[in-house]
Design a protein around this motif. Structure first.
Motif, PDB file in Angstrom:
ATOM      1  N   GLU A  99      -0.635   7.518  -4.911  1.00  0.00           N
ATOM      2  CA  GLU A  99      -1.933   7.139  -4.578  1.00  0.00           C
ATOM      3  C   GLU A  99      -2.062   6.936  -3.213  1.00  0.00           C
ATOM      4  O   GLU A  99      -3.066   7.510  -2.685  1.00  0.00           O
ATOM      5  CB  GLU A  99      -2.362   6.023  -5.468  1.00  0.00           C
ATOM      6  N   GLN A 100      -1.137   6.291  -2.489  1.00  0.00           N
ATOM      7  CA  GLN A 100      -1.171   5.969  -0.983  1.00  0.00           C
ATOM      8  C   GLN A 100      -1.398   7.223  -0.446  1.00  0.00           C
ATOM      9  O   GLN A 100      -2.099   7.646   0.637  1.00  0.00           O
ATOM     10  CB  GLN A 100      -0.222   5.192  -0.817  1.00  0.00           C
ATOM     11  N   GLU A 101      -0.457   8.348  -0.661  1.00  0.00           N
ATOM     12  CA  GLU A 101      -0.447   9.749  -0.135  1.00  0.00           C
ATOM     13  C   GLU A 101      -1.869  10.243  -0.576  1.00  0.00           C
ATOM     14  O   GLU A 101      -2.304  10.880   0.622  1.00  0.00           O
ATOM     15  CB  GLU A 101       0.704  10.614  -0.638  1.00  0.00           C
ATOM     16  N   ARG A 102      -2.376  10.372  -1.382  1.00  0.00           N
ATOM     17  CA  ARG A 102      -3.525  10.798  -1.806  1.00  0.00           C
ATOM     18  C   ARG A 102      -4.637  10.212  -0.657  1.00  0.00           C
ATOM     19  O   ARG A 102      -5.479  10.969   0.147  1.00  0.00           O
ATOM     20  CB  ARG A 102      -4.149  10.872  -3.161  1.00  0.00           C
ATOM     21  N   ILE A 103      -4.601   8.908  -0.672  1.00  0.00           N
ATOM     22  CA  ILE A 103      -5.677   8.405   0.153  1.00  0.00           C
ATOM     23  C   ILE A 103      -5.365   8.578   1.777  1.00  0.00           C
ATOM     24  O   ILE A 103      -6.448   8.923   2.571  1.00  0.00           O
ATOM     25  CB  ILE A 103      -5.554   6.693   0.129  1.00  0.00           C
TER      26      ILE A 103
END
Length: 122
Positions: A99-103
């Motif tokens: 999720e952090q990578e997507r953000i």
């Protein structure tokens, strides 16, 4: 000519009326009280002195849009003070790595789009 009447929206004749476009609640322009008529626009386009009138009306239109932009810039400057820096204050939330990578990807895409928009505006 009929289109030269002061009750006719000259912005509409030479392009568009900003009052029809900018309708976001916080930065809404007052409704235009002048007449928007496709018939008068076609009469304007067919007039023998269209170039003379177009030049005059476009100058007024550009001046008006510059005023609107100036008002928006002042609003942004006032509101920007209220914004906090990214990561300042508030709770830090730990997200799953995916999720952090997507953000991070979305933020990079957003920054690129902002940069392109600023370059196009110049």
């Amino acid at each position: 000519p009929d289109f030269a009447d002061r009750k006719i929206c000259k912005n509409f004749l030479v392009g568009f009326c900003p009052h029809d476009w900018f309708t976001v609640n916080k930065r809404q322009l007052e409704p235009c009280t002048k007449v928007h008529s496709e018939f008068l626009r076609s009469q304007f386009e067919a007039h023998p002195q269209t170039d003379k009138y177009r030049c005059e009306y476009e100058d007024m239109f550009v001046s008006y849009l510059e005023k609107v932009v100036g008002d928006c810039d002042k609003f942004i400057a006032r509101e920007r003070i209220k914004c906090r820096e990214k990561g300042a204050g508030g709770k830090q939330v730990r997200l799953p790595t995916a999720e952090q990578e997507r953000i991070d990807e979305l933020e990079a895409k957003y920054a690129k789009m902002i940069k392109e928009a600023e370059e196009m505006a110049e």
